[in-house]
Design an enzyme around this catalytic site. Structure first.
Site, PDB file in Angstrom:
ATOM      1  N   SER A 162      67.053  -7.642   5.389  1.00  0.00           N
ATOM      2  CA  SER A 162      66.081  -6.540   5.352  1.00  0.00           C
ATOM      3  C   SER A 162      66.549  -5.484   4.344  1.00  0.00           C
ATOM      4  CB  SER A 162      65.986  -5.937   6.748  1.00  0.00           C
ATOM      5  OG  SER A 162      65.306  -4.710   6.695  1.00  0.00           O
ATOM      6  N   TYR A 175      69.609  -1.896  14.121  1.00  0.00           N
ATOM      7  CA  TYR A 175      68.950  -2.913  13.279  1.00  0.00           C
ATOM      8  C   TYR A 175      69.538  -2.884  11.864  1.00  0.00           C
ATOM      9  CZ  TYR A 175      65.026  -5.509  11.153  1.00  0.00           C
ATOM     10  OH  TYR A 175      64.257  -6.417  10.471  1.00  0.00           O
TER      11      TYR A 175
HETATM   12  P1  NAD Z   1      58.022 -11.254  14.519  1.00  0.00           P
HETATM   13  O1  NAD Z   1      58.345 -10.406  15.705  1.00  0.00           O
HETATM   14  O2  NAD Z   1      56.588 -11.474  14.160  1.00  0.00           O
HETATM   15  O3  NAD Z   1      58.714 -12.684  14.676  1.00  0.00           O
HETATM   16  C1  NAD Z   1      59.953 -12.875  15.264  1.00  0.00           C
HETATM   17  C2  NAD Z   1      59.893 -14.173  16.073  1.00  0.00           C
HETATM   18  O4  NAD Z   1      61.197 -14.417  16.603  1.00  0.00           O
HETATM   19  C3  NAD Z   1      58.921 -14.093  17.259  1.00  0.00           C
HETATM   20  O5  NAD Z   1      58.023 -15.197  17.234  1.00  0.00           O
HETATM   21  C4  NAD Z   1      59.830 -14.153  18.477  1.00  0.00           C
HETATM   22  O6  NAD Z   1      59.255 -14.829  19.600  1.00  0.00           O
HETATM   23  C5  NAD Z   1      61.019 -14.918  17.925  1.00  0.00           C
HETATM   24  N1  NAD Z   1      62.229 -14.705  18.704  1.00  0.00           N
HETATM   25  C6  NAD Z   1      62.655 -13.548  19.283  1.00  0.00           C
HETATM   26  N2  NAD Z   1      63.780 -13.756  19.958  1.00  0.00           N
HETATM   27  C7  NAD Z   1      64.096 -15.076  19.798  1.00  0.00           C
HETATM   28  C8  NAD Z   1      65.145 -15.899  20.269  1.00  0.00           C
HETATM   29  N3  NAD Z   1      66.112 -15.408  21.036  1.00  0.00           N
HETATM   30  N4  NAD Z   1      65.152 -17.199  19.917  1.00  0.00           N
HETATM   31  C9  NAD Z   1      64.162 -17.719  19.150  1.00  0.00           C
HETATM   32  N5  NAD Z   1      63.140 -16.987  18.681  1.00  0.00           N
HETATM   33  C10 NAD Z   1      63.104 -15.682  19.005  1.00  0.00           C
HETATM   34  O7  NAD Z   1      58.840 -10.603  13.320  1.00  0.00           O
HETATM   35  P2  NAD Z   1      58.667 -10.761  11.750  1.00  0.00           P
HETATM   36  O8  NAD Z   1      58.197  -9.454  11.224  1.00  0.00           O
HETATM   37  O9  NAD Z   1      57.923 -11.986  11.380  1.00  0.00           O
HETATM   38  O10 NAD Z   1      60.208 -10.868  11.313  1.00  0.00           O
HETATM   39  C11 NAD Z   1      60.839 -12.083  10.978  1.00  0.00           C
HETATM   40  C12 NAD Z   1      62.181 -11.765  10.362  1.00  0.00           C
HETATM   41  O11 NAD Z   1      62.016 -10.928   9.215  1.00  0.00           O
HETATM   42  C13 NAD Z   1      63.126 -10.994  11.291  1.00  0.00           C
HETATM   43  O12 NAD Z   1      64.446 -11.428  11.080  1.00  0.00           O
HETATM   44  C14 NAD Z   1      62.963  -9.571  10.835  1.00  0.00           C
HETATM   45  O13 NAD Z   1      64.074  -8.800  11.194  1.00  0.00           O
HETATM   46  C15 NAD Z   1      62.813  -9.765   9.352  1.00  0.00           C
HETATM   47  N6  NAD Z   1      62.179  -8.685   8.592  1.00  0.00           N
HETATM   48  C16 NAD Z   1      60.924  -8.235   8.899  1.00  0.00           C
HETATM   49  C17 NAD Z   1      60.360  -7.236   8.107  1.00  0.00           C
HETATM   50  C18 NAD Z   1      58.999  -6.702   8.392  1.00  0.00           C
HETATM   51  O14 NAD Z   1      58.577  -5.761   7.706  1.00  0.00           O
HETATM   52  N7  NAD Z   1      58.258  -7.269   9.332  1.00  0.00           N
HETATM   53  C19 NAD Z   1      61.060  -6.699   7.034  1.00  0.00           C
HETATM   54  C20 NAD Z   1      62.329  -7.180   6.752  1.00  0.00           C
HETATM   55  C21 NAD Z   1      62.860  -8.177   7.536  1.00  0.00           C
END
Ligand code: NAD
Length: 279
Positions: A162, A175
């Site tokens: 991130s 985070y």
């Molecule tokens: P999201 O919440 O839509 O997806 C995360 C998924 O992980 C969910 O489907 C959830 O059920 C699953 N999950 C949670 N705990 C789990 C576990 N213990 N075992 C297996 N699966 C599990 O989030 P997202 O926005 O799609 O983020 C995906 C990745 O990208 C994450 O690592 C997040 O930190 C990173 N990220 C997101 C953003 C953003 O702006 N959304 C920016 C930078 C990084």
């Protein structure tokens, strides 16, 4: 040079989520067989069906937790049986917790009356949860699925980091630190595996509007951007949020042979956010 992606087997954790469901589809579109792991079984089972119908390439959805080694090992047995040995791992499961999020950006004197909104009100339970999910949740699946790659001396791992891994964002102390640890581990493991034919890199997405950050970036009642949302757009030279689709080029590059000599890097995909000083 060929990308060499077709018929490879990729494990995607967090595949039920916004970003990784799109990543899984972009892999399938390139002919990669996908094993979709999430604690939300319903989401990944549906996604696997959608992928098989749309892209005519094998996909399976499996309920497993990135924090439970046994459930990952069980998933691996099914994946090896149905799809074959694993070539790629995308460590996508991750996220923040409101319990480790402060209510104010910077502490000022008046906050002494209401410490709950400051660093002093943060819950260790929140720190544990966020470090477990983002850091341990990257390590454990790697321990389980990288073995196939080591055995055949070929494979690629992509971690999802991130923007706040480089410099912490206000409020989300846990985070930010957890994603910084993902970058550090990416470099460590890249060196550790460098003579075994397995590459390890990460993508650091900029700001995307998704379920995990919507409560911080848009006002629930009005749908208008919060002051924090406005700040983000003002500090992103492209002046907009990114989309999950805009991560796929970097993902395919890092998995494919086009990046055969690339290991241990974290690529920002951020509309210029990390390059901009704000002036
Ligand atoms: P999201 O919440 O839509 O997806 C995360 C998924 O992980 C969910 O489907 C959830 O059920 C699953 N999950 C949670 N705990 C789990 C576990 N213990 N075992 C297996 N699966 C599990 O989030 P997202 O926005 O799609 O983020 C995906 C990745 O990208 C994450 O690592 C997040 O930190 C990173 N990220 C997101 C953003 C953003 O702006 N959304 C920016 C930078 C990084």
């Amino acid at each position: 040079m060929e990308t060499n992606l077709r018929n490879k087997v990729a494990v995607v954790t967090g595949a039920g989520g916004v970003i990784c469901s799109v990543m899984a589809k972009s892999l399938a579109a390139m002919g990669v067989k996908t094993a979709l792991i999430d604690i939300n079984a319903d989401a990944v089972e549906k996604l696997a069906q959608e992928i098989e119908t749309k892209y005519n390439v094998s996909s399976i959805g499996l309920a497993a937790s990135v924090l439970d080694k046994e459930s990952l090992q069980e998933a691996k047995r099914i994946i090896n049986n149905k799809l074959g040995s694993v070539d790629y791992l995308i460590n996508g499961a991750g996220g923040n917790s409101p319990l480790a999020t402060s209510g104010v950006d910077q502490m000022v004197d008046s906050d002494l009356e209401n410490l709950e909104e400051t660093f002093f009100g943060m819950k260790m339970e929140g720190f544990d949860r966020v470090f477990d999910l983002n850091f341990k949740g990257t390590i454990l699946p790697t321990m389980v699925f990288a073995m196939d790659m080591i055995e055949k001396k070929g494979g690629s791992i992509v971690n999802v980091s991130s923007m706040n891994s480089y410099r912490p964002l206000t409020r989300i102390a846990a985070y930010s630190a957890a994603k910084a640890s993902v970058n550090n581990f990416t470099q460590w493991l890249a060196v550790h595996f460098s003579k075994m034919g397995v590459r390890v890199n990460a993508i650091a997405p900029g700001f995307l509007l998704t379920n995990q950050n919507r409560f911080l970036l848009t006002d629930e009642a009005t749908g208008e951007p919060t002051a924090r949302g406005v700040k983000i757009i003002n500090n992103t030279p492209m002046e907009r949020y990114g989309t999950p689709e805009e991560l796929q080029g970097t993902l395919l590059y890092l998995l494919s042979d086009w990046s055969a000599f690339v290991t241990g890097i974290v690529i920002p995909v951020d509309g210029g956010f990390s390059a901009y000083s704000g002036v």
